[in-house]
Enzyme design. Structure first.
Site, PDB file in Angstrom:
ATOM      1  N   THR A  26       0.978  -1.243  -0.031  1.00 54.64           N
ATOM      2  CA  THR A  26       0.107   0.189  -0.017  1.00 54.64           C
ATOM      3  C   THR A  26       0.701   1.662  -0.098  1.00 54.64           C
ATOM      4  OG1 THR A  26      -1.446  -1.243   1.074  1.00 54.64           O
ATOM      5  CG2 THR A  26      -1.921   1.235   0.721  1.00 54.64           C
ATOM      6  N   TYR A  69       5.493 -13.084   4.017  1.00 47.45           N
ATOM      7  CA  TYR A  69       4.574 -12.225   3.964  1.00 47.45           C
ATOM      8  C   TYR A  69       3.574 -13.373   2.364  1.00 47.45           C
ATOM      9  CZ  TYR A  69       1.890  -8.181   1.539  1.00 47.45           C
ATOM     10  OH  TYR A  69       1.533  -6.927   1.275  1.00 47.45           O
ATOM     11  N   LYS A  90       2.301 -12.877   7.307  1.00 41.20           N
ATOM     12  CA  LYS A  90       0.555 -11.626   6.951  1.00 41.20           C
ATOM     13  C   LYS A  90       0.543 -12.804   5.996  1.00 41.20           C
ATOM     14  CE  LYS A  90      -0.658  -8.012   4.520  1.00 41.20           C
ATOM     15  NZ  LYS A  90      -0.522  -6.808   3.970  1.00 41.20           N
ATOM     16  N   ILE A 133      -3.236  -6.426   8.966  1.00 41.83           N
ATOM     17  CA  ILE A 133      -1.408  -5.883   8.557  1.00 41.83           C
ATOM     18  C   ILE A 133      -2.621  -4.923   7.446  1.00 41.83           C
ATOM     19  CG2 ILE A 133       0.382  -5.456   7.473  1.00 41.83           C
ATOM     20  CD1 ILE A 133       1.899  -8.011   8.617  1.00 41.83           C
TER      21      ILE A 133
END
Length: 292
Positions: free
Chosen positions: A46, A135, A163, A205
């Site tokens: 992001t 991730y 994540k 997250i």
């Protein structure tokens, strides 16, 4: 290190000249802290990490650390196209003061699971004073952080969590059950957050927390207080706008949400294009249904 609460995946605001707007970033950070976030992830997806230079990434991370201080947990994204590049970036991030690093598989190279295990092993060997959060975001990397990887590092004291952004709820369920004593599970699939917390996630997250921090933090407070019905009601109200974000142009919609919330995030760097008037109209309607 405990992965707990709402950890916004922080946007990177730009000014009219396409330079980083640190004043706008400070405003967004302070607003989220006031809402009750537990910390931040800087230079994630992001945050448009792929569109910033190495110097810019470190400027953002340094500013984030200086602004937040001891008011929240900080995690830095440090990704790249090959192992040596990722190691160099992690060392630079560590020297900026970060000890918690979010690391996705290298993009474009398409490593096998054996190669991905070697990638993480080299990182852990080269930089020994960091904690790694895996991730998994195969939509972006085209490579899964598979169960072979999870098995390999399940007892490693510095691989502390994952994540999970695959969109595959069954993976979240399996990690939250089979690996509950090995990895702290963080929700990275925003439209599945309620389910993730049911199955053992301890943190979220979250890109949408940039523009909906009050609602998302209230969701977390209610869930952890045992008010699952209240938490579910909040997620039901958020779902239409989050579903719109997941349809496409995610970063543009997060930034437009920040704009609608009264901040000045600017646009996105190329190749991303602005939202069309119709896309703005649809998103604004969903935004206003939540915020009035």
């Amino acid at each position: 290190m405990k992965l707990q609460g709402v950890l916004p995946a922080l946007v990177t605001p730009f000014d009219a000249s396409n330079n980083i707007n640190f004043d706008a970033m400070a405003d967004i950070i302070e607003h989220q802290l006031k809402a009750g976030v537990s910390g931040f992830v800087g230079m994630g997806t992001t945050g448009e990490n792929y569109a910033l230079s190495d110097d810019e990434r470190l400027q953002v991370l340094g500013f984030l650390r200086e602004t937040v201080g001891d008011r929240g947990t900080l995690i830095a994204g440090a990704n790249g196209g090959c192992t040596s590049e990722v190691i160099d970036r992690i060392k630079a991030v560590r020297d900026t003061g970060y000890t918690n690093i979010l690391v996705a598989p290298p993009y474009y190279a398409l490593p096998s699971q054996e190669e991905l295990i070697n990638h993480y092993e080299q990182i852990l060997e080269a930089v020994q004073d960091i904690n790694v959060v895996l991730y998994n975001y195969p939509v972006r990397t085209n490579v899964e952080v598979g169960y072979d990887v999870l098995e390999t590092f399940k007892d490693h004291e510095r691989v502390i969590g994952i994540k999970e952004s695959s969109g595959d709820l069954l993976r979240g369920i399996r990690i939250g059950t089979d690996y509950k004593d090995n990895y702290q599970l963080s929700c990275g699939s925003d439209d599945q957050a309620f389910d993730f917390f049911i199955w053992g996630a301890t943190s979220w997250i979250c890109g949408p927390a940039n523009c909906f921090p009050d609602q998302i933090c209230e969701f977390y407070r209610r869930f952890t207080a045992g008010d699952r019905d209240g938490a579910q009601a909040i997620m039901q109200s958020l779902f239409p706008v989050i579903a719109q974000m997941e349809e496409g142009k995610f970063i543009q919609k997060v930034k437009y949400g920040c704009e609608l919330a009264g901040f000045n995030p600017g646009g996105c760097r190329a190749p991303l294009l602005p939202l069309t008037d119709d896309e703005k109209r649809r998103f604004r309607a969903a935004f206003e249904a939540i915020n009035g």
